[in-house]
Design a protein around this motif. Structure first.
Motif, PDB file in Angstrom:
ATOM      1  N   LEU A   8       0.680  -1.219  -0.045  1.00 32.45           N
ATOM      2  CA  LEU A   8      -0.017  -0.010   0.001  1.00 32.45           C
ATOM      3  C   LEU A   8       1.004   1.395   0.082  1.00 32.45           C
ATOM      4  CD1 LEU A   8      -2.723   1.359  -0.054  1.00 32.45           C
ATOM      5  CD2 LEU A   8      -2.758   0.965   2.697  1.00 32.45           C
ATOM      6  N   ILE A   9       1.914   1.059   0.817  1.00 38.01           N
ATOM      7  CA  ILE A   9       2.869   2.366   0.842  1.00 38.01           C
ATOM      8  C   ILE A   9       3.439   2.540  -0.747  1.00 38.01           C
ATOM      9  CG2 ILE A   9       5.114   3.352   1.614  1.00 38.01           C
ATOM     10  CD1 ILE A   9       4.618   1.729   4.442  1.00 38.01           C
ATOM     11  N   ILE A  10       3.846   1.615  -1.174  1.00 44.25           N
ATOM     12  CA  ILE A  10       4.551   1.694  -2.603  1.00 44.25           C
ATOM     13  C   ILE A  10       3.530   2.228  -3.590  1.00 44.25           C
ATOM     14  CG2 ILE A  10       5.585   0.256  -4.487  1.00 44.25           C
ATOM     15  CD1 ILE A  10       6.507  -1.704  -2.300  1.00 44.25           C
ATOM     16  N   ALA A  11       2.232   1.600  -3.445  1.00 43.55           N
ATOM     17  CA  ALA A  11       1.267   1.974  -4.155  1.00 43.55           C
ATOM     18  C   ALA A  11       0.699   3.526  -4.298  1.00 43.55           C
ATOM     19  CB  ALA A  11      -0.161   1.182  -4.068  1.00 43.55           C
ATOM     20  N   LEU A  12       0.682   3.960  -2.960  1.00 42.03           N
ATOM     21  CA  LEU A  12       0.501   5.418  -2.558  1.00 42.03           C
ATOM     22  C   LEU A  12       1.668   6.154  -3.165  1.00 42.03           C
ATOM     23  CD1 LEU A  12      -1.002   5.326   1.097  1.00 42.03           C
ATOM     24  CD2 LEU A  12      -2.398   5.837  -1.131  1.00 42.03           C
ATOM     25  N   CYS A  13       3.022   5.787  -3.149  1.00 42.26           N
ATOM     26  CA  CYS A  13       4.077   6.700  -3.560  1.00 42.26           C
ATOM     27  C   CYS A  13       4.024   6.676  -5.136  1.00 42.26           C
ATOM     28  CB  CYS A  13       5.253   6.089  -2.988  1.00 42.26           C
ATOM     29  SG  CYS A  13       5.685   6.407  -1.026  1.00 42.26           S
ATOM     30  N   GLN A  14       3.606   5.507  -5.606  1.00 42.97           N
ATOM     31  CA  GLN A  14       3.839   5.359  -7.083  1.00 42.97           C
ATOM     32  C   GLN A  14       2.551   6.373  -7.729  1.00 42.97           C
ATOM     33  OE1 GLN A  14       5.042   1.906  -9.076  1.00 42.97           O
ATOM     34  NE2 GLN A  14       3.087   1.787  -9.921  1.00 42.97           N
ATOM     35  N   VAL A  15       1.253   6.409  -7.276  1.00 44.45           N
ATOM     36  CA  VAL A  15       0.473   7.264  -7.804  1.00 44.45           C
ATOM     37  C   VAL A  15       0.754   8.806  -7.560  1.00 44.45           C
ATOM     38  CG1 VAL A  15      -1.311   7.217  -5.922  1.00 44.45           C
ATOM     39  CG2 VAL A  15      -2.050   7.170  -8.051  1.00 44.45           C
ATOM     40  N   ALA A 171       6.815  14.297  -1.969  1.00 45.30           N
ATOM     41  CA  ALA A 171       6.218  13.527  -0.729  1.00 45.30           C
ATOM     42  C   ALA A 171       6.732  11.795  -1.107  1.00 45.30           C
ATOM     43  CB  ALA A 171       4.825  13.807  -0.535  1.00 45.30           C
ATOM     44  N   ALA A 172       6.301  11.574  -2.228  1.00 46.30           N
ATOM     45  CA  ALA A 172       6.555  10.240  -2.732  1.00 46.30           C
ATOM     46  C   ALA A 172       8.167   9.822  -2.684  1.00 46.30           C
ATOM     47  CB  ALA A 172       5.964   9.931  -4.100  1.00 46.30           C
ATOM     48  N   ALA A 173       9.014  10.986  -3.049  1.00 49.16           N
ATOM     49  CA  ALA A 173      10.395  10.736  -3.117  1.00 49.16           C
ATOM     50  C   ALA A 173      10.986  10.409  -1.463  1.00 49.16           C
ATOM     51  CB  ALA A 173      11.229  11.787  -3.777  1.00 49.16           C
ATOM     52  N   GLY A 174      10.124  10.879  -0.707  1.00 44.66           N
ATOM     53  CA  GLY A 174      10.551  10.751   0.842  1.00 44.66           C
ATOM     54  C   GLY A 174       9.863   9.462   1.297  1.00 44.66           C
TER      55      GLY A 174
END
Length: 342
Positions: A8-15, A171-174
Motif C-alpha cells: 500500500l505504501i508503494i502504491a500510494l507513492c507510485q500514484v 512526498a513520494a520521494a521521501g
C-alpha cells in the motif's frame, strides 16, 4: 499483513509520483484556452512525455539500473527530479521548446518510478505476486482516470494541479523509503547490455511481452478515445450543456473501474492461474471493443454499463503480464525485464 501494508505504501507513492504524468493531461484544455495552443503543440506536450519515458526505459534497461541501484533510491531520485521538472512548467511558456524539454525530462523520470515500483513490490511477494502488482496497477489506473474528473469539475486554474503534482512527487520521494526492500531481492548483477536480449530469446518472456504489447495497444486506444466517443454519443441524446460534463464523468468511471479489475484479477490469478485469468479478461474486453459501437447514439445507461465492464476487463490482465515477467525472469534481472516490458 506486513507485505500488504508495504504494498500500500508503494502504491500510494507510485500514484503520487505518477501524478506528474497525469497533471499535463488534466490541464491541457485550460492551457489550450489560455495560450491558444495549436493542435501540434497539444500533441507535442503529450508525446514528449511518452518519448522521454521510452528513452528512460531503454537507458535504464541497458544499464540495468533497476537491478543494480537500490530501488528506493532510484525511485526517490526519479520522483524528485520529475517534481522539479514539472514545477518548471510554471515558469515557462507552455508552447515553448523549454516546456517540451521539461515534459521529456518528466517522462524519463517515470522510467525510474513505474517499473521500479513493481520491482520493489516483487521483492515482497510470497505466492501473491499477482495481487501485489495488481494493487500498483490499480493505483496507476485511478491516477489515469483523474484528469477526466478534474476536467468535469472545472473552474480550477491550471497552475494548481501542476503545483500539487510536484508536491505529491516530492512526498513520494521521501515516503518510498518507508517501504523497505523485501527478501526476494537478488544480488546486483554486473552491467551487461546484452542481457536485454533475454526478453526476446527466452520464449516464455517473449510470449508474455508480446501479449502485453497487444493488451497495451487496446488499453491506451480506449483510454485515449473513450472520452471523445462518449461525448459524441451523448451529444446526440442529451442537451448540449449537460452532455460534456456527463461524458467526462462517464469516462472517469470507465477508466477508474479498472482499479477494481486490477485488484480483483490479482486475487483470482494467484488462485486460478495467470493464463486463465488473462485469456478471460482479454476475451471480455475484446467483445466490448467489438460491440460498444453498436450502442453509439443510443441509450446512455446501456452504453455506460458496457463501458464500465470494458474498463474493468481491459486492465485486469495488465498486472498479470507484469507479474508473469517478474516470475519468469532471472531474479537478478527482474527490474530490467519489467523496465523493458513497460
Amino acid at each position: 499483513a506486513i507485505e500488504g501494508g508495504l504494498d500500500l505504501i508503494i502504491a500510494l507513492c507510485q500514484v503520487a509520483a505518477m501524478s506528474l504524468w497525469f497533471s499535463a493531461s488534466a490541464v491541457l484544455p485550460a492551457l489550450t484556452a489560455q495560450f491558444r495552443l495549436t493542435p501540434f503543440v497539444q500533441a507535442a506536450l503529450t508525446s514528449a512525455v511518452q518519448l522521454g519515458f521510452v528513452v528512460g526505459c531503454v537507458a535504464s534497461a541497458l544499464l540495468g539500473l533497476a537491478d543494480r541501484v537500490d530501488p528506493r533510491r532510484l525511485f526517490s531520485i526519479a520522483a524528485a527530479v520529475g517534481a522539479i521538472a514539472n514545477a518548471g512548467l510554471l515558469a515557462v511558456d507552455p508552447s515553448s521548446a523549454s516546456a517540451l524539454a521539461l515534459r521529456a525530462v518528466t517522462g524519463i523520470c517515470m522510467a525510474g518510478i513505474y517499473p521500479v515500483g513493481m520491482k520493489l513490490a516483487s521483492t515482497w511477494a510470497k505466492g501473491d505476486m499477482g495481487l501485489m502488482v495488481g494493487i500498483l496497477v490499480g493505483a496507476l489506473t485511478l491516477g489515469s482516470a483523474s484528469p477526466h474528473l478534474f476536467n468535469a469539475a472545472g473552474g480550477i486554474g491550471w497552475q494548481v494541479p501542476i503545483a500539487v503534482a510536484a508536491i505529491a512527487a516530492l512526498a513520494a520521494a521521501g515516503g518510498i523509503h518507508l517501504a523497505g526492500v523485501g527478501p526476494n531481492r537478488a544480488p546486483s548483477p554486473r552491467v551487461d547490455p546484452h542481457a536485454v536480449l533475454d526478453a526476446w530469446r527466452d520464449i516464455p518472456l517473449r510470449l508474455a511481452n508480446l501479449g502485453y504489447l497487444g493488451h497495451m495497444w487496446e488499453l491506451y486506444a480506449m483510454w485515449a478515445w473513450i472520452g471523445v466517443f462518449l461525448q459524441a454519443s451523448f451529444a446526440l441524446t442529451m442537451p448540449a450543456d449537460s452532455a460534456g460534463v456527463a461524458a467526462k464523468l462517464a469516462a472517469f468511471a470507465t477508466i477508474a473501474a479498472g482499479a477494481v479489475g486490477s485488484v480483483g484479477a490479482g486475487l483470482l490469478a494467484d488462485k486460478l492461474g495467470r493464463t486463465t485469468l488473462t485469456i478471460a479478461a482479454m476475451a471480455i474486453s475484446g467483445t466490448c471493443a467489438a460491440t460498444v459501437g453498436l450502442l453509439f447514439g443510443g441509450n446512455a445507461a446501456a452504453l455506460v454499463a458496457v463501458c464500465i465492464v470494458w474498463g474493468i476487463s481491459i486492465v485486469a490482465d495488465s498486472a498479470q503480464f507484469s507479474a508473469s515477467i517478474a516470475e519468469l525472469s532471472d531474479r537478478s534481472r527482474v527490474g530490467t525485464m519489467l523496465t523493458l516490458q513497460t
